[in-house]
Scaffold this active site. Structure first.
Site, PDB file in Angstrom:
ATOM      1  N   GLY A   1      -6.931 119.743   6.388  1.00 60.69           N
ATOM      2  CA  GLY A   1      -7.797 118.670   5.915  1.00 60.69           C
ATOM      3  C   GLY A   1      -8.297 117.794   7.053  1.00 60.69           C
ATOM      4  N   THR A   2      -7.458 117.551   8.030  1.00 58.83           N
ATOM      5  CA  THR A   2      -7.855 116.685   9.149  1.00 58.83           C
ATOM      6  C   THR A   2      -9.054 117.282   9.880  1.00 58.83           C
ATOM      7  OG1 THR A   2      -5.599 115.876   9.424  1.00 58.83           O
ATOM      8  CG2 THR A   2      -7.036 115.707  11.347  1.00 58.83           C
TER       9      THR A   2
ATOM     10  N   ASN B   1      -4.401 109.009  -1.417  1.00 54.80           N
ATOM     11  CA  ASN B   1      -3.096 109.663  -1.266  1.00 54.80           C
ATOM     12  C   ASN B   1      -1.927 108.686  -1.374  1.00 54.80           C
ATOM     13  OD1 ASN B   1      -4.510 108.975   1.269  1.00 54.80           O
ATOM     14  ND2 ASN B   1      -2.551 109.423   2.210  1.00 54.80           N
TER      15      ASN B   1
ATOM     16  N   SER C   1      -6.817 121.352   1.700  1.00 59.98           N
ATOM     17  CA  SER C   1      -5.688 121.659   2.576  1.00 59.98           C
ATOM     18  C   SER C   1      -4.606 122.360   1.762  1.00 59.98           C
ATOM     19  CB  SER C   1      -5.160 120.347   3.168  1.00 59.98           C
ATOM     20  OG  SER C   1      -4.043 120.614   3.966  1.00 59.98           O
TER      21      SER C   1
ATOM     22  N   HIS D   1      -1.451 123.036   2.058  1.00 56.09           N
ATOM     23  CA  HIS D   1      -0.066 122.577   1.856  1.00 56.09           C
ATOM     24  C   HIS D   1       0.049 121.485   0.797  1.00 56.09           C
ATOM     25  CE1 HIS D   1       0.250 118.731   4.318  1.00 56.09           C
ATOM     26  NE2 HIS D   1      -0.880 119.197   4.801  1.00 56.09           N
TER      27      HIS D   1
ATOM     28  N   CYS E   1       1.775 110.537   7.690  1.00 53.87           N
ATOM     29  CA  CYS E   1       1.028 111.138   8.789  1.00 53.87           C
ATOM     30  C   CYS E   1       1.077 110.325  10.067  1.00 53.87           C
ATOM     31  CB  CYS E   1      -0.415 111.355   8.369  1.00 53.87           C
ATOM     32  SG  CYS E   1      -0.504 112.344   6.886  1.00 53.87           S
TER      33      CYS E   1
END
Ligand SMILES: Cc1ncc(COP(=O)(O)O)c(C=O)c1O
Length: 374
Positions: A71-72, A152, A200, A202, A327
């Site tokens: 995603g980053t 999130n 993403s 995961h 993160c």
């Protein structure tokens, strides 16, 4: 007793079926997807099959999906390429975005290539749509709106269709960080016009280090990583073959089982709200839990001397949760989202985030153990 994992917004456990599919590929399919011999063609077919799965889920064309490292990277690519290649001179975003968006915006701002404006956020953390309209109508500059689908940390949901329509009406590009909603909410890109979105693996029981970006066909951007011709020239580098296969398998399963998974997670989340309210009268919920993602519940407790050790004590009791996003190099520095909404608060926040594996019994255990920690 087994550990209780309530940090599924940070990451989810790998689904055994996904692991099996990946293991098969690791064992048997070592070909380089760019080779033209049989091994290479087999690997290429696996990648293109995975791309088709993702495109079918989103109802877009396969040429609009590009695999990334997660995603980053997808979010960096959308923001930086829109400025570099599409002539975007202004970005409208929010202070509640993920750090990979906020720090990309800092980097863009530092080059002077585009201005960044923040939309107004209301007291529970929703984007003020009237303010977004005002900002969009205020200028003719080429503008990109970058807003996340679900937060999130507090779970607030963006009205995706409404924002997409507003961007279309005002001629703005729209990037949506859908990392927390991919596989959890249906997205139909035929109906909902978005320029870029990100996923993403995961976060939906797939492997780490693999994700994708959707780039609408109308947007012609140049390579993000220079190298070979992989990902139709957009991202050089030999593909993460087993990651891509795992991503597609996990997404396909998430979509097929979505309703059942949602039902279980909603039940456990509701039960936690109910039990916390009944047991701890001073409890509050950050954001707008009635209209939030069924995966996330951000809970705040009144200030107490033991509060700073809450997460550590939970961990020692076998319960994994987080104080904010995971993160920041493993250091829990508190949530920038909760900090923005409640700047002077001394309350203690825990983000519980669920998977379909969580149960009411686990909730009972968590609520009981919290008693000695507050
Ligand atoms: C909303 C959001 N965007 C982006 C990311 C980054 O995704 P990745 O871990 O794949 O780089 C995350 C992960 O925490 C996230 O929650």
């Amino acid at each position: 007793m087994e550990r209780i994992f309530l940090d599924n917004a940070a990451t989810t456990p790998l689904d055994p079926e996904v692991l099996e599919a990946m293991t098969q590929v690791m064992r048997n399919d070592f070909g380089n997807p760019s080779s033209i011999h049989a091994e290479g063609r087999k690997a290429r077919n696996l990648i293109e099959g995975a791309r088709k799965t993702v495109a079918n889920v989103l109802n877009c064309s396969i040429g609009e999906i590009f695999f990334t490292s997660g995603g980053t990277e997808a979010n960096n690519m959308a923001l930086k390429n829109a400025v570099r290649d599409l002539g975007v001179r202004r970005i409208i975003s929010s202070p509640l975005e993920h750090h990979c968006v906020l720090h990309s915006l800092d980097a863009i701002r530092a080059t002077g290539a585009a201005r960044v404006e923040m939309v107004r956020i209301d007291e529970v953390g929703h984007v003020d749509l009237a303010d977004l309209r005002r900002l969009l109508e205020q200028s003719d500059e080429k503008t990109l709106v970058s807003l996340m689908h679900a937060n999130n940390e507090i779970g607030n949901l963006l009205p995706l269709q409404e924002v997409a329509d507003l961007c279309t009406e005002t001629g703005a590009y729209f990037h949506c960080d859908t990392v927390q909603t991919m596989g959890y909410y249906p997205i139909d890109l035929e109906r909902t016009r978005v320029s870029f979105l990100s996923g993403s693996a995961h976060k939906f029981y797939g492997p780490k280090g693999i994700g994708f970006i959707y780039i609408n066909n109308d947007n012609h951007i140049k390579p993000y990583l220079d190298g070979g011709a992989q990902e139709r020239n957009m991202r050089g580098g030999t593909e993460n073959l087993y990651g891509i296969v795992g991503l597609a398998r996990a997404l396909d399963k998430a979509v097929r089982e979505r309703e059942e998974r949602q039902r279980r997670m909603e039940d456990v989340r509701e039960y936690l709200i109910e039990r916390l309210r009944a047991t701890y009268p001073g409890v509050n919920f950050n954001g707008d839990p009635e209209h939030g993602h069924y995966k996330v519940l951000s809970v705040s407790f009144p200030e107490s001397p033991k509060g700073d050790l809450l997460l550590m004590n939970l961990d020692m009791a076998g319960i994994s949760a987080s104080g904010g996003s995971a993160c920041s190099s493993g250091i829990d520095v508190g949530s920038h989202v909760v900090g923005h909404l409640h700047p002077d608060s001394k309350r203690h926040t825990i983000r519980f985030s669920f998977s379909h594996h969580n149960t009411r019994e686990q909730v009972d255990y968590v609520v009981e153990r919290l008693g000695g920690m507050l």
